[in-house]
Structures are given as structure tokens and as C-alpha cells.
Design an enzyme around this catalytic site. Structure first.
Site, short mmCIF file in Angstrom:
data_model
loop_
_atom_site.label_atom_id
_atom_site.label_comp_id
_atom_site.label_asym_id
_atom_site.label_seq_id
_atom_site.Cartn_x
_atom_site.Cartn_y
_atom_site.Cartn_z
N GLY A 40 0.83 -1.21 0.00
CA GLY A 40 0.00 0.00 0.00
C GLY A 40 0.86 1.26 0.00
O GLY A 40 0.62 2.21 -0.75
N HIS A 41 1.92 1.26 0.84
CA HIS A 41 2.83 2.42 0.85
C HIS A 41 3.55 2.55 -0.49
O HIS A 41 3.75 3.65 -1.00
CB HIS A 41 3.90 2.25 1.94
CG HIS A 41 3.39 2.24 3.34
ND1 HIS A 41 3.41 1.12 4.13
CD2 HIS A 41 2.86 3.23 4.11
CE1 HIS A 41 2.93 1.41 5.32
NE2 HIS A 41 2.57 2.68 5.34
N GLN A 157 -8.14 10.68 8.23
CA GLN A 157 -6.84 11.37 8.23
C GLN A 157 -6.67 12.18 6.93
O GLN A 157 -6.24 13.34 6.96
CB GLN A 157 -5.72 10.33 8.35
CG GLN A 157 -4.33 10.87 8.03
CD GLN A 157 -3.25 9.85 8.32
OE1 GLN A 157 -2.91 9.61 9.46
NE2 GLN A 157 -2.68 9.25 7.28
N ARG A 191 -0.22 -2.77 10.85
CA ARG A 191 -0.70 -3.44 12.08
C ARG A 191 -1.18 -4.87 11.80
O ARG A 191 -1.39 -5.62 12.75
CB ARG A 191 -1.81 -2.63 12.73
CG ARG A 191 -1.29 -1.33 13.33
CD ARG A 191 -2.33 -0.62 14.17
NE ARG A 191 -1.76 0.45 14.96
CZ ARG A 191 -1.76 1.75 14.60
NH1 ARG A 191 -2.31 2.14 13.47
NH2 ARG A 191 -1.19 2.66 15.40
#
Ligand code: PAF
Length: 297
Positions: A40-41, A157, A191
Site C-alpha cells: 500500500g505504501h 486522516q 498493524r
């Protein structure tokens, strides 16, 4: 051949480097992260190359966005692994400062974004978005990017950062990228590493519930209560506790009550715990649901 990005730890040094680049006409795009990088990053880093000539990735586990009893100490940190992953994705510089340089003992300024931070995660993690807004503002001031890339998994966010840049006239274009998911639909997250095999298999109930809501919406269901029902039942059956499962307006994050009808689009956002791991996910009904797992699949 891809080159390992240069690590810079000193804010003044990376600012001077970025200033020099800008003076030569190079545009800078930033991908803020806390490390423990996953696909994802890397998707954000690859996208950054479309918004700037020089891609800077920050890796900083930001203490001010973790509350007491949260996983700041546990949060996975592996800079060597992260650098290996970043080289082929196109990052040129990695900014990895220490906590002491980012928060010297005499620091006393916090950025607080109002309204949009009150519900969803904001209601369950007091001070979290102050920590996020403050560190992102500091990173923008140090690096001076023309664009910054964030994932939509952290939907609230993203909206908080959009509001902050708008309200504070920051000259940074904010780009939000689709959530990258595992083949069974689970949203990629640093996580996820905390989950045991048994917990990991229960976690697939999260994307399955969201996918079921899409099926209902696509069939014409507009009742917020009916749209939330499969999400609630899927997650209640699999997760150990639920912080929230909410239907909100995708732009303002204003809550829609159960008796309301969905508009053309509606965001379902949730946070739930499996064992000791807090997972978040969301989806916008009315948008393409292809990245989510099929219900039951
Ligand atoms: O999404 C994250 O990893 C963090 O919240 C961010 C934006 C890097 C700020 O610490």
C-alpha cells in the site's frame, strides 16, 4: 537500475537539499509514512513520481498521534527492510528523523483541526488527529513539497489533512489513493503484522461486510440502516469489539442517522478490534467496489 534512497536524519539538511533541487526547477513530492512499509505504501511512492520529479519518503513513528496504552512502543520498525522496498519504487530521499529532533523539549505548538475530527476515530482516539496534523504540517514545512500522497484506508486522516492544508493556505496538493488490499480483501496495514493466523482469518469479515453493503447499494437499497446491517453482522460475528461502524457523508464526514437515506455516495467507516489489534477500514458506496472481496469470498 534502482538506487537505494539516501537517508537524511537532520531537518535542516533535507530542507537545504530540497531547496537546492527546487532552485534547479525540480518539483518535490512527499509520501509521509511511519515505516513498516507494505505494498500500500509502495503504491503511494510510485504515484508520487507522477506528481513530482524528486520523491521524498518520510519514515517517522510519530509519538504524538498515539494515546496512552496504544502501540507506540510495539509499532514495527525496520529501516533496512523499508529502504530495500523503496529503491525500486522510485524514492530518492528518505527523511528519518529522531523523536528528539522533531519534538525538542521546548516544543509547544499543536495544530488542531476542528469539526471533521470529532467523529469516527477522533471520538475514540483523543488527540490523535492533533498529532497527525502537527507532524504533517512540520513535514510540509521542512520538505516543502508541491504534492503529498496519502492512502484512503485512513480516510478521516486524509480529509483532516485536506482541511488543514486548505485552512492554512499550504501550497501542497493532497492526493488520496485507493486502499490496497490483500487477495482476500483485507486492507493492507502495518498493524496486520500483529494478527495471529486465526485472527488474520477472522479479519476477512471486515471487507466481506463492506462488500455486502456494496451489493445492496448497487441493487438500489438506500436505507442507511439496511446498508449498515450486513457490515454490523459480519463484524460482530468475527471481531472481539467494535469502536464504531458509521455511515457518513464522504466529504464532510457528517454522520447519517439510521433513519436517513443514502445519497449518490455514502462512506461506511469502521474500527474494530481482533485480539489486541485495532483495525480500520472504509468504503464509499456509489464508487467502484472492485478492490473489495466478494461477500463470503
Ligand atoms: O498514515 C500514517 O502513516 C501517519 O499517520 C502519517 C500520515 C505518516 C503521520 O504520522
Amino acid at each position: 537500475m534502482s538506487r537505494t534512497p539516501t537517508i537524511i536524519r537532520d531537518p535542516q539538511e533535507i530542507r537545504s537539499l530540497c531547496d537546492d533541487e527546487r532552485a534547479r526547477g525540480t518539483s518535490v513530492c512527499l509520501v509521509p509514512t511511519m515505516g513498516a512499509l507494505h505494498e500500500g505504501h509502495l503504491d503511494l511512492v510510485r504515484e508520487a513520481g507522477n506528481h513530482g520529479d524528486l520523491v521524498v519518503v518520510s519514515i517517522f513513528v510519530n509519538p504524538t498521534q498515539f494515546g496512552p496504552g496504544e502501540d507506540f512502543d510495539l509499532y514495527p520498525r525496520n529501516l533496512a527492510d523499508d529502504l530495500d522496498k523503496l529503491a525500486p519504487a522510485g524514492a530518492a530521499l528518505v527523511f528519518a528523523p529522531s523523536v528528539e529532533t522533531m519534538y525538542p523539549p521546548n516544543a509547544g505548538t499543536t495544530i488542531s483541526v476542528n469539526g471533521i475530527t470529532e467523529g469516527l476515530c477522533g471520538a475514540h482516539r483523543p488527540g490523535h488527529f492533533d498529532g497527525v496534523a502537527t507532524i504533517v504540517a512540520k513535514l510540509f514545512n521542512i520538505i516543502g513539497p508541491c504534492a503529498a500522497i496519502f492512502g484512503r484506508k485512513d480516510y478521516q486522516q486524509l480529509q483532516v489533512i485536506r482541511k488543514m492544508t486548505h485552512d492554512l493556505n499550504m501550497p501542497v496538493k493532497i492526493v488520496g489513493m485507493a486502499t490496497v488490499r490483500e487477495p482476500d480483501g483485507l486492507a493492507m496495514s502495518s498493524r496486520n503484522e500483529y494478527l495471529s493466523n486465526e485472527e488474520r482469518s477472522r479479519a476477512t469479515a471486515i471487507p466481506s461486510g463492506l462488500a455486502a453493503a456494496h451489493v445492496l447499494f448497487d441493487r438500489g437499497e438506500k436505507s442507511v440502516k439496511a446498508l449498515l446491517a450486513p457490515v454490523v453482522s459480519s463484524i460482530e460475528g468475527a471481531c472481539d469489539s467494535i469502536d464504531y461502524i458509521s455511515a457518513v457523508d464522504p466529504a464532510s464526514l457528517a454522520p447519517l442517522d439510521d433513519e436517513a437515506l443514502a445519497g449518490e455516495t455514502m462512506l461506511i467507516a469502521l474500527a474494530a478490534r481482533i485480539g489486541g489489534t485495532r483495525l480500520i477500514d472504509n468504503t464509499v458506496l456509489g464508487e467502484d467496489r472492485s478492490p473489495l472481496a466478494n461477500p463470503g469470498g
